[in-house]
Design a protein around this motif. Structure first.
Motif, mmCIF file in Angstrom:
data_model
loop_
_atom_site.group_PDB
_atom_site.id
_atom_site.type_symbol
_atom_site.label_atom_id
_atom_site.label_comp_id
_atom_site.label_asym_id
_atom_site.label_seq_id
_atom_site.Cartn_x
_atom_site.Cartn_y
_atom_site.Cartn_z
ATOM 1 N N UNK A 83 31.394 48.743 34.252
ATOM 2 C CA UNK A 83 29.855 48.628 34.505
ATOM 3 C C UNK A 83 29.611 47.285 35.025
ATOM 4 N N UNK A 84 28.198 46.913 35.355
ATOM 5 C CA UNK A 84 27.682 45.903 36.091
ATOM 6 C C UNK A 84 26.678 45.243 35.096
ATOM 7 N N UNK A 85 26.509 43.791 35.032
ATOM 8 C CA UNK A 85 27.660 43.053 35.560
ATOM 9 C C UNK A 85 28.799 42.814 34.945
ATOM 10 N N UNK A 86 29.751 42.338 35.462
ATOM 11 C CA UNK A 86 31.010 41.880 34.881
ATOM 12 C C UNK A 86 31.400 40.578 35.064
ATOM 13 N N UNK A 87 32.620 40.286 33.850
ATOM 14 C CA UNK A 87 32.796 38.695 33.736
ATOM 15 C C UNK A 87 34.180 38.873 34.362
ATOM 16 N N UNK A 88 34.456 37.726 34.985
ATOM 17 C CA UNK A 88 35.763 37.617 35.843
ATOM 18 C C UNK A 88 36.717 36.186 35.048
ATOM 19 N N UNK A 131 40.313 26.869 29.702
ATOM 20 C CA UNK A 131 39.352 26.467 28.315
ATOM 21 C C UNK A 131 38.290 25.838 28.597
ATOM 22 N N UNK A 132 37.560 25.579 27.797
ATOM 23 C CA UNK A 132 36.026 24.883 28.000
ATOM 24 C C UNK A 132 35.161 25.643 29.030
ATOM 25 N N UNK A 133 35.359 26.929 29.370
ATOM 26 C CA UNK A 133 34.579 27.459 30.377
ATOM 27 C C UNK A 133 35.098 27.639 31.616
ATOM 28 N N UNK A 134 36.372 26.961 31.911
ATOM 29 C CA UNK A 134 36.773 26.911 33.118
ATOM 30 C C UNK A 134 37.436 28.059 33.448
ATOM 31 N N UNK A 135 37.443 28.509 34.681
ATOM 32 C CA UNK A 135 37.824 29.870 35.285
ATOM 33 C C UNK A 135 37.377 30.895 34.821
ATOM 34 N N UNK A 136 36.026 31.104 34.526
ATOM 35 C CA UNK A 136 35.079 32.028 34.077
ATOM 36 C C UNK A 136 33.801 32.204 35.071
ATOM 37 N N UNK A 137 33.570 33.462 35.426
ATOM 38 C CA UNK A 137 32.338 33.511 36.225
ATOM 39 C C UNK A 137 31.918 35.074 36.145
ATOM 40 N N UNK A 138 30.707 35.321 36.597
ATOM 41 C CA UNK A 138 29.943 36.405 36.575
ATOM 42 C C UNK A 138 29.849 37.146 37.767
ATOM 43 N N UNK A 179 33.681 41.148 47.271
ATOM 44 C CA UNK A 179 33.900 39.808 48.169
ATOM 45 C C UNK A 179 34.849 38.989 47.290
ATOM 46 N N UNK A 180 34.596 38.858 46.013
ATOM 47 C CA UNK A 180 35.295 37.722 45.049
ATOM 48 C C UNK A 180 36.651 38.287 44.978
ATOM 49 N N UNK A 181 36.724 39.778 44.529
ATOM 50 C CA UNK A 181 37.957 40.204 43.969
ATOM 51 C C UNK A 181 38.836 40.314 45.390
ATOM 52 N N UNK A 182 38.292 40.829 46.565
ATOM 53 C CA UNK A 182 39.119 40.551 47.856
ATOM 54 C C UNK A 182 39.648 39.491 48.136
ATOM 55 N N UNK A 183 39.200 38.502 47.677
ATOM 56 C CA UNK A 183 39.523 37.085 47.936
ATOM 57 C C UNK A 183 40.764 36.983 47.165
#
Length: 361
Positions: free
Chosen positions: A146-151, A157-164, A173-177
């Motif tokens: 579904x949408x939105x989703x978290x990548x 750790x500490x929230x790094x490497x996490x975006x919506x 756009x994001x997943x193609x990159x």
């Protein structure tokens, strides 16, 4: 008791709280950055593996296993973590020094996907998750999550490497990159915890829930992390949340020291989902918000596992002495003793004696 703390943040709040409480209880604490350690594996089949440390002048000094009663793991960071695990394993597996957390368990917990596999096997409710490499089937991803989703990146750790990702355009756009970088990604259904976003941090020490609190996100962010927002409040857990937190910690092999994160779904009667289990949780937020002395509880836990190890050592020495007595009385050739000696060290004296009798004429 002599504690060796392996940390690359010796001056950080968590390390200082632990050191203070250990010294308050009459213990000595030595602190080393794991990257300053050098492990040696001997060719001698009976052991003699060793550990060394580089001092401030880059000179090598040997560390002896009898110098320490327990090793406390408090290291993190992509450049340090894997090396720290190797050093922890060397202390525990090769030098037989008890450690605060199993190295393999720390590795499992640090990987967001392998930890979710463990949660699922333990029948703990987890967030719907896809693990992908070179994601290109965007319609399939949206259908499953579904949408939105978290990548997320698997390690962080500490929230790094996490975006919506909030819409189909941002997903494509994001997943193609990412697909061009050959990186593994964790994609999860977005659980709306309300405004502002929040989650629950449950701190487990020695198989019990020691404290818990709600962590608030910044108004402009969806990541609930005390290191980012410095905002939290005490929270009362439901029985289900308590059971989930304990099951999650045990499932990854970290019932000794673990920070388990849970999110409540505001759109579904606050149904709880496990987010992750952290083998190196910060003590700062939970201590300030709840007032619970987590550092002291951890030191008490270390005291227990050190006593347990010492008791095992005494039992092993007694078994060895009985075995040696039996060998001398029956004039057994030493070439047959390696396997038998291992049985005795494990406490299986009857098995050891049985094997010895097989060698007798």
């Amino acid at each position: 008791m002599k504690i060796l703390m392996l940390t690359n943040a010796a001056n950080g709040v968590s390390a200082q709280l632990l050191k203070k409480q250990a010294e308050k209880r009459g213990h000595e604490v030595e602190t080393y950055d794991p990257t300053d350690l050098v492990a040696f594996i001997s060719s001698t089949v009976s052991g003699h593996d060793q550990m060394y440390v580089k001092d401030t002048h880059s000179e090598i000094q040997r560390l002896y296993s009898k110098q320490f009663d327990v090793v406390l793991a408090r290291f993190s960071g992509r450049d340090v973590f894997q090396y720290g695990l190797a050093m922890l394993q060397h202390f525990n597996g090769n030098l037989k020094v008890p450690v605060s957390s199993d190295p393999l368990a720390l590795s499992i917990a640090a990987n967001k996907f392998t930890s979710h596999q463990c949660f699922s096997l333990a029948k703990v409710r987890t967030i719907p998750t896809l693990f992908v490499n070179k994601p290109v089937d965007f319609a399939f991803i949206v259908k499953k999550l579904g949408l939105p989703l978290v990548c997320k990146t698997p390690l962080g750790s500490q929230g790094s490497g996490v975006f919506i990702l909030s819409d189909e355009l941002s997903i494509s756009t994001t997943l193609s990159a990412f697909s061009r970088t050959n990186k593994n990604l964790l994609l999860q259904k977005f659980i709306d915890s309300g405004k502002p976003s929040s989650d629950l941090r449950i701190f487990i020490v020695d198989g019990e829930i020691a404290a818990s609190y709600r962590r608030w996100a910044l108004d402009s962010d969806f990541r609930s992390n005390y290191s980012l927002s410095h905002s939290g409040e005490k929270v009362k857990l439901t029985t289900e949340e308590e059971e989930m937190a304990l099951a999650a910690a045990y499932s990854v092999g970290l019932p000794g020291i673990c920070g388990v994160d849970i999110v409540r779904d505001s759109a579904d009667n606050n149904k709880p989902y496990i987010i992750e289990a952290n083998g190196n949780p910060s003590l700062e937020g939970v201590t300030k918000v709840t007032g619970v002395n987590i550092a002291e509880k951890i030191i008490i836990y270390l005291e227990r596992i050190a006593r347990k190890s010492s008791s095992k050592t005494k039992d092993s020495e007694e078994a060895d002495n009985q075995l040696k007595s039996f060998v001398m009385n029956h004039q057994i050739q030493p070439g047959t003793l390696e396997y038998i000696n291992q049985l005795a060290r494990k406490g299986d004296l009857n098995g050891a004696i049985s094997e010895l009798r097989k060698t007798m004429p």
